[in-house]
Design an enzyme around this catalytic site. Structure first.
Site, PDB file in Angstrom:
ATOM      1  N   HIS A 261      -3.319  27.935  -5.024  1.00  0.00           N
ATOM      2  CA  HIS A 261      -4.700  27.590  -4.701  1.00  0.00           C
ATOM      3  C   HIS A 261      -4.850  27.320  -3.196  1.00  0.00           C
ATOM      4  O   HIS A 261      -3.864  27.047  -2.503  1.00  0.00           O
ATOM      5  CB  HIS A 261      -5.148  26.381  -5.511  1.00  0.00           C
ATOM      6  CG  HIS A 261      -5.343  26.686  -6.962  1.00  0.00           C
ATOM      7  ND1 HIS A 261      -5.961  25.825  -7.830  1.00  0.00           N
ATOM      8  CD2 HIS A 261      -5.000  27.786  -7.707  1.00  0.00           C
ATOM      9  CE1 HIS A 261      -6.010  26.354  -9.042  1.00  0.00           C
ATOM     10  NE2 HIS A 261      -5.416  27.551  -8.988  1.00  0.00           N
ATOM     11  N   GLU A 263      -6.262  24.789  -1.502  1.00  0.00           N
ATOM     12  CA  GLU A 263      -5.887  23.438  -1.070  1.00  0.00           C
ATOM     13  C   GLU A 263      -4.372  23.281  -1.071  1.00  0.00           C
ATOM     14  O   GLU A 263      -3.793  22.686  -0.155  1.00  0.00           O
ATOM     15  CB  GLU A 263      -6.516  22.401  -2.014  1.00  0.00           C
ATOM     16  CG  GLU A 263      -8.039  22.474  -2.095  1.00  0.00           C
ATOM     17  CD  GLU A 263      -8.515  23.334  -3.260  1.00  0.00           C
ATOM     18  OE1 GLU A 263      -9.567  22.998  -3.835  1.00  0.00           O
ATOM     19  OE2 GLU A 263      -7.839  24.336  -3.595  1.00  0.00           O
ATOM     20  N   CYS A 289      -9.151  21.691  -8.204  1.00  0.00           N
ATOM     21  CA  CYS A 289      -8.699  21.566  -9.589  1.00  0.00           C
ATOM     22  C   CYS A 289      -7.853  20.299  -9.721  1.00  0.00           C
ATOM     23  O   CYS A 289      -7.603  19.599  -8.726  1.00  0.00           O
ATOM     24  CB  CYS A 289      -7.888  22.794  -9.990  1.00  0.00           C
ATOM     25  SG  CYS A 289      -6.270  22.872  -9.169  1.00  0.00           S
ATOM     26  N   CYS A 292      -4.484  20.459  -7.592  1.00  0.00           N
ATOM     27  CA  CYS A 292      -4.729  20.285  -6.157  1.00  0.00           C
ATOM     28  C   CYS A 292      -5.208  18.871  -5.846  1.00  0.00           C
ATOM     29  O   CYS A 292      -4.900  18.321  -4.780  1.00  0.00           O
ATOM     30  CB  CYS A 292      -5.736  21.318  -5.665  1.00  0.00           C
ATOM     31  SG  CYS A 292      -5.081  23.000  -5.605  1.00  0.00           S
TER      32      CYS A 292
END
Length: 334
Positions: A261, A263, A289, A292
């Site tokens: 992801h 992040e 999410c 993260c």
């Protein structure tokens, strides 16, 4: 800053455009679109031919088509002067840019006719009656897509007079520039960094969704990240991620997803380069999410600013709040 120029024949729009060009403005004219079309068609570049071509292009592509062609060429970081605006829909197309300002250059009709005679172009009107008849034709038309100069003039943000010495005109232009510049707002820090994040997202190789994150400390970017397969692994858009390669429905096959992801990548990149993110702010194009979110908390990041809602965000946002980390959503033009 984009300065648009409108005005009747001989009003002095060319002098205004010249003054602005000498001060770093890049020049465009809607008439250039017409001249290019005339060259393609092999017809003489006369005022009557250009008006006919303009009316036809508006009829075919909509009344704002000439301005839309110019807008497509503009860079957001440059200053422009755009000449020959003759239809209200052209003004509307240009006003989609918040930094657009329309000037009407005005001079009395008889003075403008004298200027036309002095420039002595072959196809210009030779008598005052011919000049008046031309202005009537160009001023309005019952056909909505034809040139509508009179209605366009009424949309000007300001009228500047050009019926005296050139120095007076130049002084007035300078005053207008200062006023316009004061009215143009720079983006605040939140929108500045979020817009950068949206550009970073263009680097994503994920086939499902492009997401990016920017980590900022003391108003300085210390890391960026976008979603995609790990370093050294075949890119998602080249078949590296089984989930994306199978074109699975949203929310399905998550256990097969190999993409990191945004992040996650931004935080890991910081660690990779030995840069502390403690006390930093993370700007992300989607709310984080759960995975993260846990990384953000444990990395010591103190604030999350996001643009769009992630489909599963209730638990992550609750966890951020419990950890004492601020989470804010901001609107940002797409």
């Amino acid at each position: 800053m984009i300065i648009g120029l409108t005005g009747k024949n001989g009003s002095g729009k060319g002098e205004v455009a010249k003054y602005l060009q000498e001060r770093g403005f890049h020049y465009h004219s809607l008439s250039d679109v017409l001249r290019e079309e005339a060259a393609k068609e092999g017809v003489a570049v006369t005022r009557d031919h250009l008006v006919q071509i303009g009316n036809r292009l508006r009829d075919q592509g909509g009344p704002g088509v000439l301005a839309e062609k110019i807008v497509a060429k503009l860079d957001p970081e440059k200053y422009y002067v755009i000449d020959s605006i003759r239809h209200p829909s052209e003004v509307q197309a240009l006003k989609r840019r918040k930094d657009f300002y329309l000037l009407e250059v005005y001079a009395p009709q008889k003075l403008r006719f004298e200027r036309i005679k002095q420039r002595n172009r072959e196809k210009d009107p030779k008598t005052f009656e011919e000049f008046q008849a031309l202005e009537t034709r160009e001023g309005s038309s019952e056909k909505a897509t034809d040139q509508q100069l009179d209605a366009t003039l009424s949309l000007a943000d300001r009228k500047i007079k050009n019926n005296g010495p050139l120095k007076e005109l130049q002084d007035e232009i300078k005053t207008v520039l200062l006023e316009v510049r004061q009215g143009i707002k720079r983006p605040d820090w939140d929108h500045y960094f979020m817009n950068i994040a949206k550009v970073v997202a263009l680097r994503s190789n994920c086939l499902k969704r492009r997401v990016a994150a920017v980590i900022v400390k003391d108003k300085r970017i210390i890391a960026t990240g976008y979603n995609g397969t790990p370093r050294g692994v075949t890119n998602c858009d080249e078949g590296g991620c089984p989930r994306c390669a199978s074109i699975d429905a949203s929310g399905k096959g998550l256990s097969e997803c190999l993409c990191s992801h945004a992040e996650e990548n931004a935080i890991v990149q910081s660690a990779y380069h030995g840069v502390s993110v403690k006390g930093a702010v993370i700007y992300t194009t989607f709310s984080p999410c759960l995975m993260c979110t846990k990384m953000i908390i444990n990395a010591g990041i103190t604030e999350v600013v996001y643009h769009a809602d992630y489909s599963i965000q209730e638990t992550p946002l609750r966890l951020l709040k419990e950890a004492g980390i601020s989470a804010r959503k901001i609107e940002c033009a797409d």
